[in-house]
Enzyme design. Sequence first.
Site: not given
Ligand code: IPM
Ligand code: MG
Length: 360
Positions: A142, A193, A225, A249, A253
Site C-alpha cells: 500500500y 506467501k 491462498d 484487506d 472482506d
Molecule cells: C479497507 C478499504 C481501504 C483499504 C480502501 C478504501 C483504501 O478497502 O479499509 O479495507 O484498502 O484499506
Molecule cells: Mg478493504
Amino acid sequence: MADYKIGVIPGDGIGQEVTAHARNVLEVAGGRFGVSFEFREGMAGGTAYDAAGDPFPSETQELCADSDACLFGAVGGPQWDALPREKRPEAAILGLRQKFGLFANLRPAAMFEPLVDASTLKAEAVRGLDLLVVREGVGGIYFGEPRITEQVNPDEERAVDTMVYSTSEIRRIVRVGFEMASVRRKKLLSVDKENVLETSRLWRRVAGEVARDFPDIEVSHMYVDNAAMQLIRDPLQFDVIVTGNMFGDILSDAASMLTGSIGMLASANLNEAGFGVFEPVHGTAPDIAGQDKANPIAAIMSAAMLCRYALKRAGMADAIEAAVSKALDGGLRTPDIHTNGTTLVGCAAMGERVAELVGG
Ligand code: IPM
Ligand code: MG
C-alpha cells in the site's frame, strides 16, 4: 470540559448515515456510564474533495490530532474514480493511517447467533464463529516506493507498486497478534506467501522469532491462498489471524461475509500511543446511499471498539455490543441481513433501537 474529545468523520455515501448512529450510540452509552463526550465533525473523502479540493483537508487532520479517538465512516464513489491517486477519496483513510501511524488494524468477525441463517455458508459452518484479523495498516504494498506509472514507448505503459516490509514493522504487528491471542483462545495464524515473496520469507522468520516470547500461544503459518480457501471451508478453525496490509484487506472482506454481511464488521486502526480511528469495514455503498437501507451495526460496533481500545472502557463496549445483540434477538434486520420471519427495518430504525437498548 468533556471527558473525551471524539473526531467524527462520516465521509461519503452511507458513511454519513451509519456514522450518525454510531455517534448517537456513544452519546447514549456515555449518559448511562457517566462519561461525557465532545464530538467535532470533520470532512473527508469525495465530499471533502468537492467542497475543498482535497480529500483529506488539513482541518480534518488537525481535528484528529486534537482528539482522543475518531469515528470514521467510509470514503469513495464512482464519481471520484478518475481522479489522480492523491485526490481520490481513499487518500483520506490511507492518509489517516499513515499520518497517525495506525499500524494495527483489528478486524473482528464474530457470529451473532440470530444471524446464522443470514450467512451464505451453512449454519453449521459459521455457528460460533469468532475470529480476529490483525492487519498491518501502514506498510506493505500500500505504501512501498517506488509506485509509478510510466510510458515505456508510445504503445506501452508500465506500472510499478512495491511490496516492502522490514523486521521492526513485522515484529510490532505480529506482537499485537500474539497479545490479542493471549486474551482470546490462544491460537495465532500468521498468513503470508512465503513460497513466492521475499517479504513473506522475512515475515515468517520474524513471526517465528516473536513466537518465542509467547510460549503459551499455539502458532501456525499459512499461505494466503490457502487461508482464503480455509476461511470458506472451515472458518471455525480460526482465532487470531495476523497478516500484511493487502492480504489483510482481502481476507477481512472474506471473513466479514461469514457473519452474514459486511454491514456487520467493525474495525480499529491503532497506533503505538493507543490513539485510534474506528471505522466499519464496509465501503460507501453508493447504490443504497441516502435511502435508509444501510446497516448501521458495523459503525455502531466500531464505536464499541472505540470504547474498548481507545478509552479502555470495556463496560461501555460490552453494553453497546449487548444492545446490538438484543436488537437482533428482537428480530430487527436491515435489508443486507434480512431473512424470512424477521422484521425488515431501515438504518434509522435499527440505529435508534440499538441506542434505546444501550440506554438500558
Ligand atoms: C479497507 C478499504 C481501504 C483499504 C480502501 C478504501 C483504501 O478497502 O479499509 O479495507 O484498502 O484499506
Ligand atoms: Mg478493504
